[in-house]
Design a protein around this motif. Sequence first.
Motif, short mmCIF file in Angstrom:
data_model
loop_
_atom_site.label_atom_id
_atom_site.label_comp_id
_atom_site.label_asym_id
_atom_site.label_seq_id
_atom_site.Cartn_x
_atom_site.Cartn_y
_atom_site.Cartn_z
N ALA A 50 0.84 -1.20 0.00
CA ALA A 50 0.00 0.00 0.00
C ALA A 50 0.87 1.25 0.00
N THR A 51 0.43 2.28 -0.72
CA THR A 51 1.09 3.58 -0.67
C THR A 51 0.43 4.43 0.41
N VAL A 52 1.23 5.08 1.25
CA VAL A 52 0.74 5.92 2.33
C VAL A 52 1.37 7.30 2.17
N LEU A 53 0.54 8.31 2.02
CA LEU A 53 1.03 9.67 1.81
C LEU A 53 0.89 10.47 3.09
N PHE A 54 2.03 10.85 3.70
CA PHE A 54 2.04 11.70 4.88
C PHE A 54 2.15 13.16 4.43
N VAL A 55 1.24 13.98 4.90
CA VAL A 55 1.15 15.37 4.46
C VAL A 55 1.34 16.30 5.65
N GLY A 56 2.32 17.21 5.56
CA GLY A 56 2.52 18.24 6.56
C GLY A 56 2.05 19.58 6.04
N GLU A 57 2.44 20.65 6.73
CA GLU A 57 2.03 21.98 6.28
C GLU A 57 2.72 22.39 4.98
N GLU A 58 3.99 21.98 4.82
CA GLU A 58 4.74 22.36 3.63
C GLU A 58 5.34 21.17 2.89
N THR A 59 5.36 20.02 3.52
CA THR A 59 6.04 18.86 2.97
C THR A 59 5.08 17.68 2.86
N ALA A 60 5.31 16.85 1.87
CA ALA A 60 4.56 15.60 1.73
C ALA A 60 5.54 14.48 1.47
N ALA A 67 0.17 -4.26 2.63
CA ALA A 67 -1.27 -4.02 2.53
C ALA A 67 -2.02 -4.66 3.70
N ARG A 68 -1.45 -5.71 4.28
CA ARG A 68 -2.10 -6.36 5.43
C ARG A 68 -1.99 -5.52 6.69
N CYS A 69 -1.03 -4.58 6.71
CA CYS A 69 -0.81 -3.76 7.91
C CYS A 69 -1.66 -2.49 7.89
N ILE A 70 -1.75 -1.84 6.74
CA ILE A 70 -2.43 -0.55 6.67
C ILE A 70 -2.86 -0.32 5.22
N PRO A 71 -4.07 0.18 4.97
CA PRO A 71 -4.50 0.44 3.60
C PRO A 71 -3.85 1.70 3.04
N SER A 72 -3.87 1.83 1.74
CA SER A 72 -3.39 3.05 1.10
C SER A 72 -4.26 4.22 1.51
#
Length: 277
Positions: A50-60, A67-72
């Motif tokens: 799974a792809t996981v996108l972490f988004v901050g105020e200025e950075t991503a 995929a068994r641990c966490i969904p995209s």
Amino acid sequence: MQRMIDVSDEVRAEIGDDEADRLLGGGTAPDRYDCTSCRAPGDVTQEPTATVLFVGEETAVLAFAHARCIPSQVVEVSEEQLQGAVRNISASMPPGAEQAVAPAPGLHVPEAVPSPAGGQVAPAVLGVTCGLVLCQGTPRAALVVEPTGPVGRPGTSVGEDAFVELLQEHGFQPIAEVDHAPAQLRGWSVLMAMGQLHAVLQPAPGGGTNAWWQAHAPLQVTEAWRSAASQQAEVIMYAAPHGTIGRQPREDLLRHALDNGARKGLLLGATLPLAGT
């Protein structure tokens, strides 16, 4: 060679169709990575990823997980936490996984959403205690959330406490017996990063998630707590109004305070899946 990568609709909407297609085609994704949830090695050619996108105020930052641990999904975190997580993850990457965490190109970064007490203006700080709680003979990783003072709605008189009502509106249920784990709450999760507790996430109005509670600095947890959370892939969150539980120094005293809160009808709870790095 087939690459088993999942890019959810919300991640695709943030990074764009071109970048999503490059990921699926293997142009910008690594073969090997450290799972952003359990930290164990993963391989996109051997198991669903799974792809996981972490988004901050200025950075991503785009990361990968079993995929068994966490969904995209898209996860909003503070800029400071995101930068710290990137430094820690990058320092611990195995050879050949240099691209496992990378800035997401072409990303539109949404504004941060302040959300103490479910998005309501609150005159108190949320205190969080971590501890193991025995439920039907099984130690469960638990968070206990209690404000340092009354939590009110906008426009209400100072001192009026709406904390319980606010949580019930978000789906938290009264706890009658602590020995029985509460039901799961859809869309909510607990964010861990490099073995530390970062935030409790709630569904965002426009999709994705934002932080309902966020630590000023990542909280250290015990190895027993981290192990229970990882093995069960979930954390029980209990919450009670100011003055109900207190800051208990031992887990037996914490359990006693939780039982008292439940008997008084002041304890709410939900089981939240574990997410994060």
